[in-house]
Design a protein around this motif. Structure first.
Motif, PDB file in Angstrom:
ATOM      1  N   PHE A  18     -62.974  32.821  39.173  1.00  0.00           N
ATOM      2  CA  PHE A  18     -63.250  31.544  40.138  1.00  0.00           C
ATOM      3  C   PHE A  18     -62.943  30.240  39.011  1.00  0.00           C
ATOM      4  CE2 PHE A  18     -65.276  28.129  42.283  1.00  0.00           C
ATOM      5  CZ  PHE A  18     -64.362  27.857  43.390  1.00  0.00           C
ATOM      6  N   SER A  19     -63.877  30.254  38.091  1.00  0.00           N
ATOM      7  CA  SER A  19     -63.571  29.323  37.099  1.00  0.00           C
ATOM      8  C   SER A  19     -62.360  29.108  36.378  1.00  0.00           C
ATOM      9  CB  SER A  19     -64.919  29.552  36.069  1.00  0.00           C
ATOM     10  OG  SER A  19     -65.984  29.380  36.688  1.00  0.00           O
ATOM     11  N   GLU A  20     -61.737  30.198  36.253  1.00  0.00           N
ATOM     12  CA  GLU A  20     -60.517  30.242  35.613  1.00  0.00           C
ATOM     13  C   GLU A  20     -59.554  29.863  36.507  1.00  0.00           C
ATOM     14  OE1 GLU A  20     -59.024  33.983  33.971  1.00  0.00           O
ATOM     15  OE2 GLU A  20     -60.980  34.350  33.487  1.00  0.00           O
ATOM     16  N   LEU A  21     -59.788  29.931  37.893  1.00  0.00           N
ATOM     17  CA  LEU A  21     -58.612  29.454  38.876  1.00  0.00           C
ATOM     18  C   LEU A  21     -58.851  27.898  39.158  1.00  0.00           C
ATOM     19  CD1 LEU A  21     -58.944  32.177  41.650  1.00  0.00           C
ATOM     20  CD2 LEU A  21     -56.957  31.806  39.867  1.00  0.00           C
ATOM     21  N   GLU A  22     -60.216  27.398  38.815  1.00  0.00           N
ATOM     22  CA  GLU A  22     -60.411  25.999  38.797  1.00  0.00           C
ATOM     23  C   GLU A  22     -59.817  25.368  37.590  1.00  0.00           C
ATOM     24  OE1 GLU A  22     -64.341  24.843  40.870  1.00  0.00           O
ATOM     25  OE2 GLU A  22     -64.656  25.908  38.812  1.00  0.00           O
ATOM     26  N   GLN A  23     -59.639  25.996  36.540  1.00  0.00           N
ATOM     27  CA  GLN A  23     -59.130  25.282  35.198  1.00  0.00           C
ATOM     28  C   GLN A  23     -57.550  25.480  35.422  1.00  0.00           C
ATOM     29  OE1 GLN A  23     -60.668  23.715  32.572  1.00  0.00           O
ATOM     30  NE2 GLN A  23     -62.279  24.020  34.078  1.00  0.00           N
ATOM     31  N   CYS A  24     -56.964  26.581  35.876  1.00  0.00           N
ATOM     32  CA  CYS A  24     -55.622  26.728  36.180  1.00  0.00           C
ATOM     33  C   CYS A  24     -54.958  25.593  37.209  1.00  0.00           C
ATOM     34  CB  CYS A  24     -55.256  28.115  36.649  1.00  0.00           C
ATOM     35  SG  CYS A  24     -55.489  29.493  35.431  1.00  0.00           S
ATOM     36  N   SER A  25     -55.848  25.446  38.096  1.00  0.00           N
ATOM     37  CA  SER A  25     -55.074  24.616  38.987  1.00  0.00           C
ATOM     38  C   SER A  25     -54.699  23.319  38.580  1.00  0.00           C
ATOM     39  CB  SER A  25     -56.213  24.188  40.198  1.00  0.00           C
ATOM     40  OG  SER A  25     -57.302  23.566  39.539  1.00  0.00           O
ATOM     41  N   MET A  26     -55.313  22.653  37.629  1.00  0.00           N
ATOM     42  CA  MET A  26     -54.520  21.385  36.811  1.00  0.00           C
ATOM     43  C   MET A  26     -53.224  21.819  36.348  1.00  0.00           C
ATOM     44  SD  MET A  26     -57.988  19.709  35.650  1.00  0.00           S
ATOM     45  CE  MET A  26     -58.906  21.160  34.801  1.00  0.00           C
ATOM     46  N   LYS A  27     -52.995  22.757  36.287  1.00  0.00           N
ATOM     47  CA  LYS A  27     -51.509  23.129  35.441  1.00  0.00           C
ATOM     48  C   LYS A  27     -50.492  23.716  36.764  1.00  0.00           C
ATOM     49  CE  LYS A  27     -54.050  25.080  31.563  1.00  0.00           C
ATOM     50  NZ  LYS A  27     -54.593  26.462  31.099  1.00  0.00           N
ATOM     51  N   GLY A  28     -51.012  23.618  37.906  1.00  0.00           N
ATOM     52  CA  GLY A  28     -50.252  24.017  38.984  1.00  0.00           C
ATOM     53  C   GLY A  28     -48.702  22.981  39.036  1.00  0.00           C
TER      54      GLY A  28
END
Length: 148
Positions: free
Chosen positions: A73-83
């Motif tokens: 979940f934490s990784e997904l939060e971080q990845c979201s800014m690269k979407g």
């Protein structure tokens, strides 16, 4: 959940492309909106929560929910800014406060005061109950809570 470009709170989503299953569309939309890929997790029919039909828009909306580890979940939060859609359609991801403060309004009841797109608030509440995260009584109480 995410804050959308128009100021509404919603879930990642979009249209199902021709030849695509609903589950394939979920994976594609997650990649576009929060920069994740299929290797993170598999979406299948068991993850389906609820569907709604809008006759006015001739649109069916499907909600899927997947349990993931806190690390993922934490990784997904971080990845979201690269979407791909970050800053265009998606302004950020939101963590839902799954608690109620001692004043009976802060936390989840207060979160429910946001502006939600379409029937997103109903979908959220249904998913929390369906996945056993909150009881129906807890959700009803949060929906009717008022700031003092």
């Amino acid at each position: 959940m995410q804050l959308r470009y128009d100021g509404y709170v919603g879930f990642p989503g979009g249209y199902v492309d021709e030849g695509e299953s609903a589950e394939e569309a979920v994976i594609r939309e997650l990649k576009e909106e929060i920069s994740t890929d299929k290797e993170c997790f598999d979406i299948n029919s068991e993850d389906h929560i609820i569907s709604h039909y809008s006759p006015e828009k001739n649109l069916i909306v499907h909600l899927y929910a997947k349990e993931v580890s806190l690390n993922l979940f934490s990784e997904l939060e971080q990845c979201s800014m690269k979407g791909y859609d970050y800053g265009i359609e998606v302004m950020g991801v939101l963590r839902i406060p799954l608690y109620t403060m001692s004043d009976n309004f802060g936390g989840f009841p207060s979160f429910l005061q946001n502006q939600f797109i379409g029937n997103t608030k109903e979908q959220l509440c249904h998913a929390l109950i369906a996945r056993g995260i909150m009881t129906e009584d807890e959700v009803k109480k949060a929906l009717t809570a008022q700031d003092n």
